[in-house]
Motif scaffolding. Structure first.
Motif, PDB file in Angstrom:
ATOM      1  N   UNK A  54       0.852  -1.185   0.000  1.00 16.85           N
ATOM      2  CA  UNK A  54       0.000   0.000   0.000  1.00 16.85           C
ATOM      3  C   UNK A  54       0.889   1.237   0.000  1.00 16.85           C
ATOM      4  N   UNK A  55       0.607   2.160  -0.898  1.00 21.26           N
ATOM      5  CA  UNK A  55       1.271   3.464  -0.913  1.00 21.26           C
ATOM      6  C   UNK A  55       0.232   4.486  -0.470  1.00 21.26           C
ATOM      7  N   UNK A  56       0.424   5.086   0.691  1.00 20.10           N
ATOM      8  CA  UNK A  56      -0.592   5.982   1.253  1.00 20.10           C
ATOM      9  C   UNK A  56       0.011   7.322   1.634  1.00 20.10           C
ATOM     10  N   UNK A  57      -0.738   8.381   1.356  1.00 21.12           N
ATOM     11  CA  UNK A  57      -0.340   9.714   1.793  1.00 21.12           C
ATOM     12  C   UNK A  57      -0.603   9.840   3.286  1.00 21.12           C
ATOM     13  N   UNK A  58       0.235  10.594   3.978  1.00 20.27           N
ATOM     14  CA  UNK A  58       0.019  10.835   5.402  1.00 20.27           C
ATOM     15  C   UNK A  58      -1.286  11.591   5.635  1.00 20.27           C
ATOM     16  N   UNK A  59      -1.536  12.616   4.823  1.00 17.36           N
ATOM     17  CA  UNK A  59      -2.721  13.455   4.981  1.00 17.36           C
ATOM     18  C   UNK A  59      -3.776  13.033   3.966  1.00 17.36           C
ATOM     19  N   UNK A  60      -4.850  12.389   4.449  1.00 17.91           N
ATOM     20  CA  UNK A  60      -5.920  11.920   3.568  1.00 17.91           C
ATOM     21  C   UNK A  60      -7.165  12.788   3.676  1.00 17.91           C
ATOM     22  N   UNK A  73      -4.532  -1.768   8.515  1.00 22.61           N
ATOM     23  CA  UNK A  73      -4.248  -2.801   7.520  1.00 22.61           C
ATOM     24  C   UNK A  73      -3.148  -3.755   7.991  1.00 22.61           C
ATOM     25  N   UNK A  74      -2.164  -3.233   8.728  1.00 23.87           N
ATOM     26  CA  UNK A  74      -1.098  -4.085   9.259  1.00 23.87           C
ATOM     27  C   UNK A  74      -1.647  -5.078  10.273  1.00 23.87           C
ATOM     28  N   UNK A  75      -2.677  -4.668  11.014  1.00 23.12           N
ATOM     29  CA  UNK A  75      -3.297  -5.571  11.989  1.00 23.12           C
ATOM     30  C   UNK A  75      -4.032  -6.704  11.276  1.00 23.12           C
ATOM     31  N   UNK A  76      -4.568  -6.411  10.086  1.00 27.33           N
ATOM     32  CA  UNK A  76      -5.282  -7.430   9.307  1.00 27.33           C
ATOM     33  C   UNK A  76      -4.304  -8.356   8.601  1.00 27.33           C
ATOM     34  N   UNK A  77      -3.250  -7.790   8.023  1.00 28.42           N
ATOM     35  CA  UNK A  77      -2.267  -8.577   7.275  1.00 28.42           C
ATOM     36  C   UNK A  77      -0.862  -8.069   7.572  1.00 28.42           C
ATOM     37  N   UNK A  78      -0.174  -8.641   8.563  1.00 26.51           N
ATOM     38  CA  UNK A  78       1.171  -8.187   8.940  1.00 26.51           C
ATOM     39  C   UNK A  78       2.203  -8.334   7.836  1.00 26.51           C
ATOM     40  N   UNK A  79       1.916  -9.161   6.812  1.00 25.71           N
ATOM     41  CA  UNK A  79       2.880  -9.367   5.729  1.00 25.71           C
ATOM     42  C   UNK A  79       2.801  -8.298   4.657  1.00 25.71           C
ATOM     43  N   UNK A  80       1.780  -7.450   4.729  1.00 29.66           N
ATOM     44  CA  UNK A  80       1.606  -6.409   3.718  1.00 29.66           C
ATOM     45  C   UNK A  80       2.699  -5.357   3.853  1.00 29.66           C
ATOM     46  N   UNK A  81       3.187  -4.839   2.722  1.00 30.37           N
ATOM     47  CA  UNK A  81       4.191  -3.784   2.743  1.00 30.37           C
ATOM     48  C   UNK A  81       3.540  -2.417   2.645  1.00 30.37           C
ATOM     49  N   UNK A  82       4.193  -1.403   3.220  1.00 30.08           N
ATOM     50  CA  UNK A  82       3.616  -0.056   3.235  1.00 30.08           C
ATOM     51  C   UNK A  82       4.667   0.987   2.882  1.00 30.08           C
ATOM     52  N   UNK A  83       4.263   1.946   2.051  1.00 31.48           N
ATOM     53  CA  UNK A  83       5.071   3.116   1.760  1.00 31.48           C
ATOM     54  C   UNK A  83       4.234   4.322   2.151  1.00 31.48           C
ATOM     55  N   UNK A  84       4.719   5.100   3.111  1.00 32.56           N
ATOM     56  CA  UNK A  84       4.006   6.274   3.604  1.00 32.56           C
ATOM     57  C   UNK A  84       4.592   7.524   2.975  1.00 32.56           C
ATOM     58  N   UNK A  85       3.760   8.264   2.245  1.00 30.88           N
ATOM     59  CA  UNK A  85       4.203   9.487   1.588  1.00 30.88           C
ATOM     60  C   UNK A  85       4.092  10.659   2.553  1.00 30.88           C
ATOM     61  N   UNK A  86       5.203  11.282   2.835  1.00 30.25           N
ATOM     62  CA  UNK A  86       5.233  12.388   3.795  1.00 30.25           C
ATOM     63  C   UNK A  86       6.516  13.165   3.630  1.00 30.25           C
ATOM     64  N   UNK A  87       6.501  14.405   4.096  1.00 29.91           N
ATOM     65  CA  UNK A  87       7.728  15.195   4.089  1.00 29.91           C
ATOM     66  C   UNK A  87       8.191  15.525   5.497  1.00 29.91           C
ATOM     67  N   UNK A  88       7.638  14.837   6.479  1.00 27.60           N
ATOM     68  CA  UNK A  88       8.184  14.940   7.831  1.00 27.60           C
ATOM     69  C   UNK A  88       8.048  13.582   8.495  1.00 27.60           C
ATOM     70  N   UNK A  89       8.886  13.300   9.462  1.00 28.32           N
ATOM     71  CA  UNK A  89       8.915  11.989  10.084  1.00 28.32           C
ATOM     72  C   UNK A  89       7.857  11.888  11.176  1.00 28.32           C
TER      73      UNK A  89
END
Length: 212
Positions: A54-60, A73-89
């Motif tokens: 899943x590629x998701x923006x921080x601000x939806x 989503x991680x709680x449903x499927x821990x094997x799923x990969x995630x890319x979080x789009x953001x400009x701050x940590x």
């Protein structure tokens, strides 16, 4: 890799132009993409199609944020990969739990090779990895202050923000003052603090090129 195996990616952003751009480029790179513009529809699509990442923006926008969606989503499927789009940590409390996570600056999504590399890393490692993102002043703000700042960036005045968040005008005025303090705008005697704060938010979130 089996040539018949197609990796699937769910793209989540409330700005259609971003999901359209990414979907076109990822499809051309051999991925199958699904698109959602809010957390609720993203969760429904993920449950139905079980994407690899899943590629998701921080601000939806309105509703759950990108970090809240990833935690669900991680709680449903821990094997799923995630890319979080953001400009701050994000802070640890914002992030909650996701074992296969990569942070990626929204300024980097125009380079499809960078996006593909990020997806490759979260699909294969089985552990948390982090991108090289420098924290911005936005990390000084609380979640509530970020919500107020987001509304300021949309052009709402204090009274409109109070109505939107169902709080008193005084509470909004105090939040705005604390936002200015955190962003060190109180030291700037020239120009509009409100415009400057909105610009900082837009730059930090990668919105519309950071234009006020």
């Amino acid at each position: 890799m089996d040539q018949n195996f197609v990796r699937t990616v769910l793209l989540v952003d409330d700005e259609p132009i971003i999901t359209t751009l990414l979907a076109e480029r990822l499809d051309a790179s051999g991925f199958k993409t699904f698109v959602a513009h809010d957390a609720l529809s993203a969760k429904q699509i993920a449950q139905k199609n079980d994407p690899d990442a899943v590629v998701a923006d921080l601000d939806l926008g309105e509703g759950p944020s990108g970090t809240e969606l990833i935690a669900a989503l991680a709680a449903i499927n821990p094997a799923m990969g995630f890319v979080l789009l953001t400009n701050y940590t994000p802070t640890a409390s914002e992030l909650k739990s996701a074992p296969n996570l990569r942070y990626l600056s929204k300024r980097e999504i125009h380079n499809i090779n960078t996006v593909v590399e990020a997806l490759d890393s979260v699909m294969s490692t089985g552990r948390q990895v982090t991108g090289e993102i420098k924290p911005s002043v936005l990390s000084k703000l609380t979640k509530g202050q970020l919500a107020v700042l987001a509304l300021m960036a949309r052009g709402l005045n204090n009274q409109e923000i109070a109505l939107e968040r169902k709080v008193g005008l005084r509470a909004v005025e105090q939040s705005v003052h604390r936002i200015y303090m955190a962003l060190e705008l109180h030291k700037n005697s020239g120009g509009s603090n409100r415009v400057a704060a909105a610009r900082i938010y837009s730059l930090g979130m990668g919105l519309r090129g950071g234009k006020p």
